[in-house]
Design a protein around this motif. Sequence first.
Motif, short mmCIF file in Angstrom:
data_model
loop_
_atom_site.label_atom_id
_atom_site.label_comp_id
_atom_site.label_asym_id
_atom_site.label_seq_id
_atom_site.Cartn_x
_atom_site.Cartn_y
_atom_site.Cartn_z
N THR A 191 -4.74 -3.61 -6.27
CA THR A 191 -4.09 -3.78 -5.04
C THR A 191 -3.22 -5.04 -4.90
N SER A 225 0.93 -1.29 -0.12
CA SER A 225 -0.22 -0.06 0.07
C SER A 225 1.00 1.23 -0.02
N ASP A 234 0.19 4.05 -2.81
CA ASP A 234 -0.32 5.31 -2.49
C ASP A 234 0.61 6.33 -3.04
#
Length: 373
Positions: A129, A112, A116
Amino acid sequence: PIALLGNHARQANVFYESDRHTQQLDFNGISVPVRYTDNLLVEADVIIHSDSPAQLPNPSGSLMVDAFNSHVTTPDKTEHHVTVCDYFGGVGCMTSCMPEHFSTQAYCDSNSLPRDVFSYNNPSVPVNTSLYNAMSSPDFRARASACDVGVCGPPCNDTSALNMYRDPHSPTAHLLADSVDAIARHQHKIGVIECPTSIFDPQCQHLLDEVYARSGSHDNVTTMFRISPLDHGGIQTRDRVFIMLTRSDVHDALGPFPAIQPTATSAGTIRDVLEPIAALDIATLAVDREYVRRPSYRHRPRNANACYYTGRHGPHNYAYDLDGKAPILTSKPTIIFDDRVGQFRKLSIREMLRVQGMPESFQFPPGTSHTAA
């Protein structure tokens, strides 16, 4: 039509001429030779410098991997747009720094934090993801299948020799071979898989065997290159292995992928990437460990010079001299002895970005901690 492919490309203005032999290309004022193979494939492994900051003529510590034509037809003076599918952040945050005619169209990463950061700097590119979620997404599949190039940077924590607890038989380690299937499934003209040099260790031999077996079953031609940033003007001692998968019809048209030759001897050191003292918050970068000079340590020009240590050996117990190369950056802080203030400290976020060749314009999302960065 030239495309620069690599983890840490700097912004470059590429001028292309329709010459089918060796010629010079101008990259932001740096004239470099390129060689055509079969009129189509070219070799141009270079580190591109940035004008900012002015005192850093070439702070990049990473790789310009390959320049190539994305179409199987004879090149002309029309610049083609080269599209990239990014698996596991293989190109990652450097997408925003590539030439205008080279763009990422699809992206997936199960981590993540980099995901991001990528989204923050590239809001128009849809992300997935994980590789497995991406494979079941019709939108990702459609975007990926339209891409010329697939670039994979599978996690290396279970293949890297820096991890004393690595497990080369884990599902994470086998993502290296799964990358081959993802590239073949979307029929990219060229696939690139980045991995650490420890992939050559006996413990990892089964992974290389699996990569070659899967590549052969998909009718790809496999080539490997071991590349050092120091042979391309960088300062990070971070050799990497790049596994190139060329689709068979592309290989038949272009011939073997050209050997990647050294292009520029690195003259830079850690000192070249440092922030001015006035721009640093030394207190937040200070370390609470004690370091001593390593006895009988000799300076080596092509090494990260770990002149200081805590009394224990290992990269996380070393502090580095400013006049040597940078070590491999990991998730742990890189400690230097900053002789400008006579203090041991961590490299700042901006300094670590410069070591990797990131442009000054690159930003982390607001609130990102030093540890996360």
